[in-house]
Design a protein around this motif. Structure first.
Motif, PDB file in Angstrom:
ATOM      1  N   VAL A   1      36.230  67.807  51.725  1.00 28.36           N
ATOM      2  CA  VAL A   1      37.512  68.093  51.077  1.00 28.36           C
ATOM      3  C   VAL A   1      38.461  66.903  51.186  1.00 28.36           C
ATOM      4  O   VAL A   1      38.381  66.078  52.096  1.00 28.36           O
ATOM      5  CB  VAL A   1      38.184  69.334  51.697  1.00 28.36           C
ATOM      6  CG1 VAL A   1      37.345  70.574  51.471  1.00 28.36           C
ATOM      7  CG2 VAL A   1      38.452  69.139  53.178  1.00 28.36           C
ATOM      8  N   LEU A   2      39.380  66.818  50.209  1.00 29.43           N
ATOM      9  CA  LEU A   2      40.454  65.824  50.192  1.00 29.43           C
ATOM     10  C   LEU A   2      39.927  64.395  50.193  1.00 29.43           C
ATOM     11  O   LEU A   2      40.537  63.502  50.780  1.00 29.43           O
ATOM     12  CB  LEU A   2      41.399  66.033  51.387  1.00 29.43           C
ATOM     13  CG  LEU A   2      42.086  67.401  51.468  1.00 29.43           C
ATOM     14  CD1 LEU A   2      42.918  67.506  52.742  1.00 29.43           C
ATOM     15  CD2 LEU A   2      42.948  67.652  50.251  1.00 29.43           C
TER      16      LEU A   2
ATOM     17  N   TYR B   1      49.133  58.132  47.809  1.00 30.37           N
ATOM     18  CA  TYR B   1      49.459  59.520  47.492  1.00 30.37           C
ATOM     19  C   TYR B   1      48.511  60.511  48.160  1.00 30.37           C
ATOM     20  O   TYR B   1      48.802  61.701  48.228  1.00 30.37           O
ATOM     21  CB  TYR B   1      49.438  59.716  45.969  1.00 30.37           C
ATOM     22  CG  TYR B   1      50.562  58.985  45.286  1.00 30.37           C
ATOM     23  CD1 TYR B   1      51.825  59.559  45.175  1.00 30.37           C
ATOM     24  CD2 TYR B   1      50.378  57.704  44.773  1.00 30.37           C
ATOM     25  CE1 TYR B   1      52.874  58.885  44.570  1.00 30.37           C
ATOM     26  CE2 TYR B   1      51.415  57.028  44.161  1.00 30.37           C
ATOM     27  CZ  TYR B   1      52.661  57.621  44.070  1.00 30.37           C
ATOM     28  OH  TYR B   1      53.701  56.941  43.474  1.00 30.37           O
ATOM     29  N   ARG B   2      47.369  60.032  48.629  1.00 31.40           N
ATOM     30  CA  ARG B   2      46.400  60.920  49.251  1.00 31.40           C
ATOM     31  C   ARG B   2      46.725  61.196  50.707  1.00 31.40           C
ATOM     32  O   ARG B   2      46.598  62.317  51.188  1.00 31.40           O
ATOM     33  CB  ARG B   2      44.997  60.309  49.151  1.00 31.40           C
ATOM     34  CG  ARG B   2      43.903  61.070  49.855  1.00 31.40           C
ATOM     35  CD  ARG B   2      43.679  62.435  49.260  1.00 31.40           C
ATOM     36  NE  ARG B   2      43.009  62.369  47.972  1.00 31.40           N
ATOM     37  CZ  ARG B   2      42.711  63.422  47.232  1.00 31.40           C
ATOM     38  NH1 ARG B   2      43.055  64.620  47.637  1.00 31.40           N
ATOM     39  NH2 ARG B   2      42.108  63.287  46.076  1.00 31.40           N
ATOM     40  N   GLY B   3      47.127  60.176  51.441  1.00 32.22           N
ATOM     41  CA  GLY B   3      47.344  60.337  52.880  1.00 32.22           C
ATOM     42  C   GLY B   3      48.771  60.016  53.286  1.00 32.22           C
ATOM     43  O   GLY B   3      49.637  59.714  52.469  1.00 32.22           O
ATOM     44  N   SER B   4      49.026  60.086  54.585  1.00 25.10           N
ATOM     45  CA  SER B   4      50.370  59.856  55.108  1.00 25.10           C
ATOM     46  C   SER B   4      50.470  58.558  55.902  1.00 25.10           C
ATOM     47  O   SER B   4      51.457  58.322  56.584  1.00 25.10           O
ATOM     48  CB  SER B   4      50.781  61.024  56.009  1.00 25.10           C
ATOM     49  OG  SER B   4      49.843  61.196  57.059  1.00 25.10           O
ATOM     50  N   GLY B   5      49.455  57.709  55.833  1.00 22.87           N
ATOM     51  CA  GLY B   5      49.469  56.464  56.581  1.00 22.87           C
ATOM     52  C   GLY B   5      48.280  55.607  56.208  1.00 22.87           C
ATOM     53  O   GLY B   5      47.563  55.896  55.248  1.00 22.87           O
TER      54      GLY B   5
ATOM     55  N   ASP C   1      42.293  60.876  55.995  1.00 24.60           N
ATOM     56  CA  ASP C   1      42.210  62.110  56.787  1.00 24.60           C
ATOM     57  C   ASP C   1      40.972  62.095  57.687  1.00 24.60           C
ATOM     58  O   ASP C   1      41.010  62.570  58.827  1.00 24.60           O
ATOM     59  CB  ASP C   1      42.150  63.320  55.855  1.00 24.60           C
ATOM     60  CG  ASP C   1      43.439  63.524  55.084  1.00 24.60           C
ATOM     61  OD1 ASP C   1      44.509  63.175  55.621  1.00 24.60           O
ATOM     62  OD2 ASP C   1      43.387  64.011  53.947  1.00 24.60           O
ATOM     63  N   TYR C   2      39.885  61.570  57.176  1.00 22.75           N
ATOM     64  CA  TYR C   2      38.634  61.479  57.938  1.00 22.75           C
ATOM     65  C   TYR C   2      38.819  60.559  59.150  1.00 22.75           C
ATOM     66  O   TYR C   2      38.404  60.900  60.271  1.00 22.75           O
ATOM     67  CB  TYR C   2      37.545  60.952  57.018  1.00 22.75           C
ATOM     68  CG  TYR C   2      36.158  60.853  57.614  1.00 22.75           C
ATOM     69  CD1 TYR C   2      35.441  61.983  57.975  1.00 22.75           C
ATOM     70  CD2 TYR C   2      35.552  59.608  57.797  1.00 22.75           C
ATOM     71  CE1 TYR C   2      34.155  61.892  58.500  1.00 22.75           C
ATOM     72  CE2 TYR C   2      34.266  59.501  58.316  1.00 22.75           C
ATOM     73  CZ  TYR C   2      33.582  60.645  58.664  1.00 22.75           C
ATOM     74  OH  TYR C   2      32.313  60.540  59.185  1.00 22.75           O
ATOM     75  N   GLU C   3      39.456  59.416  58.945  1.00 21.23           N
ATOM     76  CA  GLU C   3      39.691  58.488  60.060  1.00 21.23           C
ATOM     77  C   GLU C   3      40.702  59.053  61.055  1.00 21.23           C
ATOM     78  O   GLU C   3      40.582  58.834  62.267  1.00 21.23           O
ATOM     79  CB  GLU C   3      40.182  57.152  59.519  1.00 21.23           C
ATOM     80  CG  GLU C   3      39.123  56.362  58.778  1.00 21.23           C
ATOM     81  CD  GLU C   3      39.657  55.048  58.267  1.00 21.23           C
ATOM     82  OE1 GLU C   3      38.999  54.011  58.452  1.00 21.23           O
ATOM     83  OE2 GLU C   3      40.755  55.033  57.683  1.00 21.23           O
ATOM     84  N   THR C   4      41.714  59.761  60.551  1.00 27.29           N
ATOM     85  CA  THR C   4      42.694  60.373  61.443  1.00 27.29           C
ATOM     86  C   THR C   4      42.018  61.375  62.377  1.00 27.29           C
ATOM     87  O   THR C   4      42.319  61.443  63.576  1.00 27.29           O
ATOM     88  CB  THR C   4      43.786  61.074  60.622  1.00 27.29           C
ATOM     89  OG1 THR C   4      44.461  60.103  59.811  1.00 27.29           O
ATOM     90  CG2 THR C   4      44.794  61.762  61.526  1.00 27.29           C
ATOM     91  N   GLU C   5      41.067  62.134  61.832  1.00 27.34           N
ATOM     92  CA  GLU C   5      40.333  63.078  62.665  1.00 27.34           C
ATOM     93  C   GLU C   5      39.447  62.351  63.664  1.00 27.34           C
ATOM     94  O   GLU C   5      39.262  62.812  64.799  1.00 27.34           O
ATOM     95  CB  GLU C   5      39.505  64.009  61.771  1.00 27.34           C
ATOM     96  CG  GLU C   5      38.987  65.242  62.462  1.00 27.34           C
ATOM     97  CD  GLU C   5      40.104  66.100  63.046  1.00 27.34           C
ATOM     98  OE1 GLU C   5      40.088  66.300  64.288  1.00 27.34           O
ATOM     99  OE2 GLU C   5      40.973  66.557  62.295  1.00 27.34           O
ATOM    100  N   LYS C   6      38.908  61.214  63.266  1.00 30.26           N
ATOM    101  CA  LYS C   6      38.127  60.405  64.203  1.00 30.26           C
ATOM    102  C   LYS C   6      38.997  59.944  65.363  1.00 30.26           C
ATOM    103  O   LYS C   6      38.575  59.977  66.532  1.00 30.26           O
ATOM    104  CB  LYS C   6      37.545  59.191  63.487  1.00 30.26           C
ATOM    105  CG  LYS C   6      36.298  59.458  62.671  1.00 30.26           C
ATOM    106  CD  LYS C   6      35.786  58.141  62.122  1.00 30.26           C
ATOM    107  CE  LYS C   6      34.352  58.247  61.679  1.00 30.26           C
ATOM    108  NZ  LYS C   6      33.799  56.937  61.265  1.00 30.26           N
TER     109      LYS C   6
END
Length: 360
Positions: free
Chosen positions: A108-109, A150-154, A158-163
């Motif tokens: 997702v996303l 526009y997809r993420g906040s930084g 999202d995948y790397e943030t979860e990592k």
């Protein structure tokens, strides 16, 4: 000596508590067979299934990829994409092909940036020969062309943030690596179960409190399927403003896609592009649909890649919303893709490399 005994007692208590949490997690969620094909859970609107240990599919993708590494050499059919392409059943595709294993890595996303990051992790587990034995089906829709701004906040996806949140990976955006050797990761993920369980419980408690708040106010929480068409169009328009401005469509993600295709080509793995089904009203109403289609067709022509256009292949009754299949649609989409790959092979026998489609 007393200090040593006190320290030993603390260590033993922590170890015992950790093992207790692990046992609880094993009772609720069975250990995964790492030798079985990698499989990500599906949303409720596609298949009823028990809730996984993980908080959301992105966390699940991070840990599932980590604990299925390294992978034995097999002929694989690999599906890459985002939430819309989760509808394609890997087992249906495997049965219709000569592949030893089919895997759907759609998360997702995902724009092309995140798809590339997921591909890199899987590639590192397959090795060079594993990729040459594999064929890649890259399923794209307009959402995959949404820029990182526009997809993420930084700077991290999202995948790397979860990592990062897992504490098992580190590195700069686009270059994150496991802190430990990959062969150790399956065992480490199992040892990490108490951490996953604690976060799962925290999220469940928070969700229950939010739901309770809605009930006390006499309101029901909004559901995705209740969001009207106008809202959907506005959301896509806000995430892809270049369509409204008339700029060249999605230059960032187009460049990312070309880089991904270069990597796949250099690895010796064939790739087939697939345009994702989109509900009719959205095809007709959204400028982003026409722009994404034109970009994908242009790229396929320039790079001489096969493109399977499934955008108009599905009836309205097969959709959960504008770009996602319901249960009936998922079965039909999987069968259509298998047939489309068979038709492609009849026209281009080497389209899937060492993987072939069987006459059905």
């Amino acid at each position: 000596m007393n200090a040593f005994r006190a320290l030993l007692r603390v260590v033993l208590w922590i170890t015992g508590f950790w093992l207790l949490l692990m046992a609880l997690s094993w009772a609720l969620w069975k250990p995964v067979d790492v030798d079985a094909p990698l499989q990500l859970s599906l949303p409720d609107y596609l298949a009823p299934s028990p809730a996984p240990l993980f908080v959301g599919q992105i966390q699940e993708a991070v840990f599932t990829l980590a604990r299925h590494c390294p992978l034995p050499e097999k002929r694989r059919l690999i599906v890459l994409g985002a939430s819309g392409s989760r509808a394609y059943d890997a087992e249906t595709l495997r049965r219709a092909s000569s592949a030893d294993e089919a895997v759907n890595l759609s998360v997702v996303l995902s724009n092309v940036t995140q798809i590339t990051q997921i591909f890199h992790d899987y590639r590192d587990c397959l090795g060079a020969e594993g990729l040459r034995d594999s064929a890649i089906v890259l399923i794209l829709s307009m959402g995959n062309f949404t820029s990182n701004e526009y997809r993420g906040s930084g700077p991290y996806s999202d995948y790397e943030t979860e990592k990062q949140r897992s504490r098992l990976f580190a590195g700069a955006p686009g270059a994150m690596q496991p802190r430990l050797p990959r062969p150790w990761m399956p065992a480490v993920v199992e040892l990490w179960r108490p951490v996953l369980l604690a976060r799962k419980l925290a999220v469940e408690v928070k969700a229950s409190l939010v739901a309770l708040g809605h009930r006390l106010r006499g309101r029901s929480p909004p559901r995705v399927e209740d969001l009207d068409r106008e809202w959907s169009l506005k959301l896509v328009a806000s995430m892809q403003p270049e369509v409204q401005r008339g700029d060249t469509y999605a230059p960032e993600q187009t460049a990312e896609l070309e880089a991904l295709l270069d990597e796949i080509d250099s690895a010796g793995s064939p790739v087939v592009l697939v345009a994702q089904p989109v509900q009719r009203w959205f095809r007709e109403a959204s400028p982003s649909f026409a722009a994404a289609q034109a970009r994908l067709q242009q790229l396929a022509r320039q790079r001489h890649l096969p493109l399977i256009d499934l955008t108009q292949s599905a009836a309205d009754e097969e959709f959960h919303d504008a770009m996602h299949a319901n249960r009936r649609g998922a079965m039909r989409w999987s069968e259509r893709l298998a047939q489309a790959l068979l038709d492609l092979q009849a026209e281009l026998p080497d389209a899937l490399g060492r993987v072939s489609m069987a006459q059905r």
